[in-house]
Design a protein around this motif. Structure first.
Motif, short mmCIF file in Angstrom:
data_model
loop_
_atom_site.label_atom_id
_atom_site.label_comp_id
_atom_site.label_asym_id
_atom_site.label_seq_id
_atom_site.Cartn_x
_atom_site.Cartn_y
_atom_site.Cartn_z
N LEU A 1 0.83 -1.20 0.00
CA LEU A 1 0.00 0.00 0.00
C LEU A 1 0.87 1.26 0.00
O LEU A 1 0.44 2.31 -0.46
CB LEU A 1 -0.92 0.01 1.23
N THR A 2 2.08 1.13 0.54
CA THR A 2 2.99 2.27 0.59
C THR A 2 4.13 2.06 -0.41
O THR A 2 4.34 0.96 -0.92
CB THR A 2 3.57 2.45 2.01
N GLN A 3 4.91 3.13 -0.63
CA GLN A 3 5.95 3.08 -1.66
C GLN A 3 7.24 2.42 -1.18
O GLN A 3 8.11 2.09 -1.96
CB GLN A 3 6.29 4.50 -2.12
N ASN A 4 7.37 2.23 0.15
CA ASN A 4 8.60 1.71 0.74
C ASN A 4 9.81 2.60 0.42
O ASN A 4 10.93 2.13 0.27
CB ASN A 4 8.86 0.28 0.28
N GLU A 5 9.53 3.88 0.26
CA GLU A 5 10.59 4.88 0.09
C GLU A 5 10.55 5.77 1.33
O GLU A 5 9.68 6.62 1.46
CB GLU A 5 10.37 5.69 -1.19
N MET A 6 11.50 5.53 2.21
CA MET A 6 11.45 6.16 3.52
C MET A 6 12.08 7.55 3.51
O MET A 6 13.11 7.78 2.87
CB MET A 6 12.18 5.28 4.55
N VAL A 7 11.45 8.44 4.25
CA VAL A 7 11.97 9.80 4.44
C VAL A 7 12.08 10.05 5.94
O VAL A 7 11.10 9.86 6.68
CB VAL A 7 11.03 10.86 3.80
#
Length: 633
Positions: free
Chosen positions: A79-85
């Protein structure tokens, strides 16, 4: 037919002859037609320009995509992009957000630019506080910069040698590689505030300070992250000072019992999770040379054990994991994928119940469920209280039973207790919920939930995931869909269908799943109709001529009937389309109608049988009467 002959003559031979004559009723061509149809469906899915990159790894079940009742999905990377900020650094007394990262940077710089002499007397107190805060921030950032499995690599102009690249290239050529995007986000953040990871191999690590000096660390031991332990640790020795430090980071549920007593960890973890952040707790412990040598001896001895090796190793490591100094909390944000909200809304309108199974904290999972509109705005959310025994589970289930049209949020530990004592009651209540969120869910629990849904409801399930921890769930479900993401291709390779984005799931189910199911239903019934027509004609023909076991059609005529003459008209049903794909996406309620099984049921099958008998009799009687008229003339 033999009975109507009154078993005259060699009736046992007549039985064999009639079996051969009526063998057309056995739809051998049905399997061939359906398998060829599934190949066509798979080809259409792969060639669809609106879902590029979709791969069909199992061409035997495309029509099952048209009858999914329960969709079970992972959160991170699905559901999420798995691109962490990196969003938040919390030290207990102070928290730094995106708008105050320059303060963290100034603290790091001040550690390396602090004058050696004592400050002026009139400013002594302020400077002392600032120095203390700077050192706390520095220790936290240093812990984050060292406790990970990230490796920097340099690639530019064909040069890949790390030492040569460090001499020749700037920071812009550096790329961080790691199995988890969380760790990459943390290391990129430490670089932005002044501590840069510039080199790493199996035995050493190098950090660059704001002043440009290189700090060398020797890696003495490393304890990798596992889904069971939910933490990782590393023991390093700083070459310049000889200090040995044990750093550890992990989930708050396990780290709370490892760090020294404090009164803010649980509360702040909850606050950050409610903002939708993924929280990690970072801690450290200083070791003397004697303490480390003692640990190493016990650790090596445990690893050489023949019996219960893993248990002994874990026990030795746990002896270090006591009274650790809490350094900080880190919060990283994972953005939702594109068009997740409309896709989930479409699936919900299509009659599917969506369950989100994740290993994240309860608050983080709840926040994501709301953001993704998995739980609609006007729906109540029942958060299942933590239960540890049968009595507590009974009371909480009764409290949940009194609520109606309510989304359920439950943790993995509570779920395990409920399934142990009240499996039937819990599944009955959960299946009535419009949405279910299971947090702190282990990979084995994900597969168990899929299996229970199949057993209790008898409905088809679809599991969607992107990582190795989702493989068991994907393989257990009737249809497994893997999302190619940041966590490799384990889920994608284990799944029946592989997609590149979660939003493609809507078209895969609403258009291709629906078309495949309706076409297969029509094709299978029409193949039966085709075979039954010719068998009905044979039965009438034999009945008219005194139940003689004589074939109506000879040789290749009957063979060609199902293989050549009627093959293409019947097989053209695989291209049949009742509505345009845009209409199917716009009105997901069309999909809901398939869940009732109306295109293929006993009723539709019997109707086709009656049509076959009617048409077969009509054909043979017309030919017979027409032939009699010609003979008279």
């Amino acid at each position: 037919m033999v009975t109507l002959q009154h078993f005259a003559g060699r009736w046992y031979l007549q039985i064999l002859r009639f079996l051969l004559l009526f063998s057309n009723i056995i739809p051998i061509s049905l399997r061939v037609n359906l398998d060829m149809g599934k190949i066509v469906y798979s080809w259409m899915i792969r060639r669809d320009p609106k879902i590029p990159g979709t791969v069909v790894r199992s061409s035997t079940i495309p029509e099952q995509l048209g009858r999914i009742s329960y969709l079970l999905t992972d959160k991170t990377g699905t559901l999420t992009q798995n691109e962490m900020v990196f969003k938040r650094l919390h030290l207990g007394t102070v928290a730094y957000g995106m708008d105050s990262m320059d303060e963290v940077q100034s603290h790091i710089f001040s550690v390396y630019t602090q004058p050696s002499q004592d400050p002026p007397a009139q400013k002594g107190t302020t400077t002392k506080v600032r120095k203390t805060m700077s050192s706390r921030v520095y220790e936290a950032v240093k812990g984050i910069a060292l406790c990970h499995n990230v490796t920097p690599s340099y690639e530019s102009n064909g040069v890949t040698d790390q030492a040569e690249a460090e001499r020749q290239f700037e920071d812009s050529c550096r790329v961080y590689q790691a199995s988890s995007p969380d760790e990459v986000a943390l290391v990129q953040w430490t670089e932005s505030v002044g501590l840069t990871l510039v080199g790493r191999d199996q035995s050493s690590m190098q950090l660059r300070t704001p002043g440009g000096q290189i700090m060398n660390f020797t890696i003495l031991q490393i304890f990798p992250f596992t889904y069971e332990s939910k933490r990782m640790g590393i023991i390093v020795r700083e070459d310049s000072t000889g200090e040995i430090t044990f750093y550890m980071k992990g989930a708050d549920v396990v780290m709370a019992g490892i760090v020294q007593y404090n009164d803010w960890l649980e509360e702040e973890c909850g606050n950050m999770a409610r903002e939708g952040l993924r929280v990690l707790v970072v801690a450290k412990k200083s070791l003397t040379e004697e303490q480390y040598q003692d640990f190493e001896a016990r650790y090596v001895q445990a690893k050489l054990s023949v019996h219960d090796r893993s248990l002994k190793v874990a026990t030795v490591i746990e002896s270090l994991e006591m009274e650790m100094e809490l350094l900080c909390l880190t919060g990283v944000e994972d953005q939702l994928q594109v068009d997740v909200r409309p896709t989930l809304e479409t699936l919900r309108n299509a009659g599917m119940k969506v369950w989100m199974l994740t290993g994240d904290k309860l608050e983080t999972a709840t926040c994501t469920a709301k953001n993704a509109h998995l739980v609609t705005r006007n729906q109540d959310i029942h958060i299942f209280r933590p239960v540890t025994n049968r009595g507590e589970a009974h009371l909480e289930l009764n409290a949940f039973r009194r609520k109606h049209d309510c989304a359920l949020v439950i943790s993995g530990d509570s779920l395990e207790v409920c399934l142990k004592y009240y499996e039937y009651e819990f599944m009955e209540l959960a299946c009535q919920c419009p949405a279910v969120v299971c947090c702190r869910c282990a990979p084995t629990q994900k597969a168990q939930i899929v299996r229970l849904l199949q057993e209790r409801t008898g409905k088809l399930t679809c599991a969607v995931g992107d990582g190795g921890n989702d493989v068991s769930m994907i393989q257990e479900a009737d249809c497994g869909v893997g999302v190619e993401g940041k966590e490799g291709k384990q889920a994608s390779l284990a799944a029946d269908f592989s997609i590149t984005q979660f939003k493609h799931l809507g078209r895969l189910l609403m258009v291709h799943g629906r078309n495949s199911y309706k076409r297969s239903a029509a094709l299978s019934q029409f193949v039966i109709h085709r075979s039954l027509c010719i068998s009905t004609m044979q039965a009438v023909f034999s009945s008219v001529f005194y139940f003689a076991s004589v074939p109506l059609y000879q040789g290749f005529l009957i063979i060609g009937y199902s293989t050549i003459y009627t093959m293409f008209p019947v097989f053209s049903l695989v291209l049949d389309k009742d509505v345009k794909s845009e209409v199917a996406m716009l009105y997901p309620e069309l999909y809901k109608d398939l869940l009732k099984g109306r295109p293929l049921s006993y009723k539709t099958f019997l109707i086709w049988v009656l049509i076959s008998i009617y048409q077969g009799m009509l054909c043979i009687l017309y030919c017979w009467l027409n032939n009699k008229v010609q003979i008279k003339h």
